[in-house]
Write an enzyme that holds these catalytic residues in place. Structure first.
Site, PDB file in Angstrom:
ATOM      1  N   LYS A 165       0.849  -1.193   0.000  1.00  0.00           N
ATOM      2  CA  LYS A 165       0.000   0.000   0.000  1.00  0.00           C
ATOM      3  C   LYS A 165       0.889   1.248   0.000  1.00  0.00           C
ATOM      4  O   LYS A 165       1.940   1.278   0.665  1.00  0.00           O
ATOM      5  CB  LYS A 165      -0.912  -0.033   1.233  1.00  0.00           C
ATOM      6  CG  LYS A 165      -1.950   1.066   1.304  1.00  0.00           C
ATOM      7  CD  LYS A 165      -2.876   0.795   2.487  1.00  0.00           C
ATOM      8  CE  LYS A 165      -3.832   1.932   2.762  1.00  0.00           C
ATOM      9  NZ  LYS A 165      -4.704   1.645   3.918  1.00  0.00           N
TER      10      LYS A 165
ATOM     11  N   SER B 161      -9.352   2.504   3.391  1.00  0.00           N
ATOM     12  CA  SER B 161      -8.398   3.169   2.521  1.00  0.00           C
ATOM     13  C   SER B 161      -7.594   2.210   1.650  1.00  0.00           C
ATOM     14  O   SER B 161      -6.959   2.643   0.687  1.00  0.00           O
ATOM     15  CB  SER B 161      -7.433   4.032   3.352  1.00  0.00           C
ATOM     16  OG  SER B 161      -6.637   3.268   4.221  1.00  0.00           O
TER      17      SER B 161
ATOM     18  N   SER C  66      -9.866   0.407   7.480  1.00  0.00           N
ATOM     19  CA  SER C  66      -9.276   0.462   6.150  1.00  0.00           C
ATOM     20  C   SER C  66      -8.822  -0.873   5.577  1.00  0.00           C
ATOM     21  O   SER C  66      -8.456  -0.938   4.405  1.00  0.00           O
ATOM     22  CB  SER C  66      -8.087   1.430   6.139  1.00  0.00           C
ATOM     23  OG  SER C  66      -8.526   2.740   6.385  1.00  0.00           O
TER      24      SER C  66
END
Length: 478
Positions: free
Chosen positions: A75, A150, A174
């Site tokens: 990520k 997220s 997230s």
């Protein structure tokens, strides 16, 4: 509805990470072949999904480990040598990282091959991977819908079959939110279970847990067992390698009412009740549960999130890059910054109440071994509903009405897992959350195996006819 996926008859096939690693070990396929197939898949679907933030010119091989040769993505909010860490923001130009951060080192220790980085909304503050002035990350089940956030890019890449496993992290839902939106398994671990990114040390309360999103329970279980060999927190029992359900019978709390006051929609409620019925059929005792925090928790969490946004914008030139310009941050980030500055006088009491949540939660879990609840109050919305261009007050109201069940576990520091337990009438996945006491990820994984067997998870390249989640049969009263 038009699904977008990359599954095909190549070296990756439809295998999960555990099976791909087995094939590498047996010399049936090489890490280079798997990486090439994943790169080709990304090139085929990413022009529509917009899930990749950056790519290596040459894939990076990790050390030998459980997932040797399995392709993946990090990520884009953790440092990886040779790539910038842009955090989904247009407010600065990130320099290329000179070295791996702690989180990247942990992921590489499992043996994976890192292809690049996945997208997230600006600093992971939103519950949809959308931007002001850039393409949104799209849901492979229907690209007109949000894939959550997220860790939205990670979820899109795994759900679409580009890779079987991808790094994710969770500071308010997230991991679990995009897992719910994309039909994946997403476990947020206990606070301290895995290594933290270097920036976490500056948080007054560390909300963030590192993990992965996967298509199978065994991939998630294998990742955590491998990661523990790299970092083991002595304050909690080891998870170990979980390979299936346990025989013990548990007290399961059924939670349907949110502290935000949001109404859980009928399809989500049906998925949760179906899950409870499956657990009851397996011999577990299911009773109703009530949220252990007061409605004031919502305002406290929002103020703390606003504090974090203000810290980012204030320290941006020093912590990120001198090119930082707050005026180029998106509307949500700037709105949270202003919200914090309006409520500075309330922060000491807010922090005191939030720090007390862990004890309150621990007392609550003396009544239940595990709690089943929605991940989100309603099914994933269309793109635009949670865009950072929506006026701040309206966007916050929408977020409060959507992200209703996940933040509790970030504040308490306790584990929770999202499992894909249904499809909506629109053909989009519905996630159900299981949560447990601090340090008890093992119970969550054991129950996840049980539910995966009893109610096989939907996959984007199958189940092509939209399916409803049938109402669960009436549960027995005890």
């Amino acid at each position: 509805m038009s699904r977008v996926h990359a599954f095909t008859d190549d070296a990756l096939a439809a295998d999960d990470a555990v099976e791909l690693a087995r094939r590498v070990a047996a010399r049936e396929v090489s890490p280079a072949e798997l990486a090439a197939a994943a790169v080709a898949r990304a090139e085929r679907v990413d022009p529509e999904l917009h899930a990749v933030a950056a790519s290596y010119d040459r894939p990076r091989r990790g050390a030998a480990g459980v997932f040797t040769g399995v392709p993946t993505y990090l990520k884009d909010n953790v440092d990886a040598a040779g790539l910038p860490t842009q955090n989904g923001s247009a407010a600065y130009r990130a320099p290329v990282a000179a070295r791996d951060g702690a989180v990247a080192r942990q992921l590489l220790s499992t043996g994976v091959t890192v292809l690049g980085k996945s997208r997230l909304p600006e600093f992971g503050l939103n519950a949809s991977t959308e931007f002001d002035g850039a393409e949104a990350c799209r849901n492979p089940w229907d690209p007109g819908y949000s894939v959550g956030a997220s860790s939205g890019g990670a979820a899109a890449l795994v759900a679409a079959g580009v890779v079987p496993i991808a790094h994710a992290n969770d500071g308010g839902g997230s991991i679990r939110i995009p897992a719910a939106c994309a039909g994946l398994v997403g476990l947020k671990p206990s606070r301290g279970r895995l290594v933290d990114a270097e920036s976490r040390r500056f948080m007054p309360i560390n909300l963030v847990g590192e993990g992965v999103v996967t298509r199978t329970v065994r991939d998630t279980a294998a990742f955590f067992a491998a990661a523990e060999r790299h970092h083991r927190d002595p304050r909690m029992p080891a998870i170990g390698m979980v390979t299936g359900p346990a025989r013990r019978r548990l007290r399961v709390g059924l939670l349907l009412d949110s502290p935000t006051g949001a109404t859980v929609d009928a399809e989500t409620r049906a998925a949760v009740e179906l899950t409870a019925s499956l657990l009851e059929d397996a011999g577990h005792r299911v009773d109703s549960a009530e949220m252990p925090v007061s409605p004031g928790f919502v305002g406290d969490f929002l103020r703390y999130y606003a504090l974090l946004a203000d810290l980012v914008t204030t320290t941006g030139p020093l912590a990120l890059d001198r090119s930082w310009n707050t005026a180029r941050a998106d509307g949500l980030t700037r709105g949270l910054r202003a919200h914090h500055r309006r409520s500075l006088h309330r922060m000491p009491a807010t922090l005191r109440r939030l720090r007390a949540v862990a004890g309150t939660y621990a007392s609550w879990l003396t009544k239940h071994d595990v709690v089943v609840s929605p991940v989100l109050a309603h099914t994933t919305p269309r793109l635009g509903h949670l865009a950072p261009t929506v006026p701040f007050d309206e966007l916050i109201d929408r977020l409060i009405g959507y992200v209703s069940f996940t933040p509790l576990h970030n504040v308490a520091g306790t584990p929770a897992i999202s499992l894909p337990m249904g499809l909506s009438v629109a053909g989009l996945p519905i996630g159900v959350q299981l949560s447990a006491a601090y340090g008890d990820e093992r119970t969550l994984l054991e129950l996840a195996y049980l539910l995966e067997s009893a109610h096989p998870f939907p996959v984007v390249h199958e189940n092509m006819v939209a399916a409803t989640t049938e109402p669960a049969p009436p549960r027995k009263t005890r």
